[in-house]
Design a protein around this motif. Structure first.
Motif, PDB file in Angstrom:
ATOM      1  N   ALA A  14       0.840  -1.196   0.000  1.00  0.00           N
ATOM      2  CA  ALA A  14       0.000   0.000   0.000  1.00  0.00           C
ATOM      3  C   ALA A  14       0.880   1.251   0.000  1.00  0.00           C
ATOM      4  CB  ALA A  14      -0.918  -0.002   1.215  1.00  0.00           C
ATOM      5  N   GLY A  15       0.479   2.209  -0.817  1.00  0.00           N
ATOM      6  CA  GLY A  15       1.257   3.425  -0.967  1.00  0.00           C
ATOM      7  C   GLY A  15       2.214   3.387  -2.138  1.00  0.00           C
ATOM      8  N   GLY A  16       2.407   2.205  -2.694  1.00  0.00           N
ATOM      9  CA  GLY A  16       3.317   2.044  -3.808  1.00  0.00           C
ATOM     10  C   GLY A  16       2.684   2.390  -5.147  1.00  0.00           C
ATOM     11  N   SER A  17       3.461   2.146  -6.200  1.00  0.00           N
ATOM     12  CA  SER A  17       3.024   2.501  -7.553  1.00  0.00           C
ATOM     13  C   SER A  17       3.260   1.351  -8.512  1.00  0.00           C
ATOM     14  CB  SER A  17       3.804   3.720  -8.051  1.00  0.00           C
ATOM     15  OG  SER A  17       3.588   4.848  -7.247  1.00  0.00           O
ATOM     16  N   LEU A  18       2.440   1.323  -9.544  1.00  0.00           N
ATOM     17  CA  LEU A  18       2.607   0.408 -10.663  1.00  0.00           C
ATOM     18  C   LEU A  18       2.201   1.132 -11.929  1.00  0.00           C
ATOM     19  CD1 LEU A  18       1.086  -2.983  -9.391  1.00  0.00           C
ATOM     20  CD2 LEU A  18       3.484  -2.563  -9.942  1.00  0.00           C
TER      21      LEU A  18
END
Length: 126
Positions: A14-18
């Motif tokens: 959670a909080g990450g990017s893709l």
């Protein structure tokens, strides 16, 4: 016929990017709307983002506004979905779709799309 191949899915905290990619081939000139949909287990498929390839207008579901960005690379016949600040609730199979622009209100609805990719899984752990 239009063929769509998604890539870029995976697992992230959670909080990450893709960033998802959708490469289109075939009679792509027959379509002018590219969309991203998602479906979580036990839930209906929902439109997430779309782009009118004829002019670059973009559309977003309220749940992703400010976090997701849809863009296109016409030279590569590719559409992208940049997903930032991912939440557990974003976990789903994500599908790329190609279709025809009917009206702004239909950009995130299945009715506007004729071609679908196989999907790529996005899993966000909390």
């Amino acid at each position: 016929q239009v063929q769509l191949v998604e890539s870029g899915g995976g697992s992230v905290q959670a909080g990450g990017s893709l960033r998802l990619s959708c490469a289109a081939s075939g009679y792509t000139y027959s379509t002018n709307l590219m969309g991203w949909f998602r479906q979580a287990p036990g839930k209906e498929r929902e439109g997430v983002a779309a782009i009118y390839t004829g002019g670059g207008l973009t559309y977003y579901a309220d749940s992703v506004k400010g976090r997701f960005t849809v863009s296109q690379d016409n030279a590569r016949n590719t559409v992208y979905l940049q997903m930032n600040a991912l939440e557990h609730e974003d976990t789903a199979m994500y599908y790329c779709a190609a279709g025809t622009f009917l009206a702004s209100g239909a950009a995130l609805r299945d009715i506007a799309y004729s071609y679908w990719g196989q999907g790529t899984q996005v899993t966000v752990s909390s």
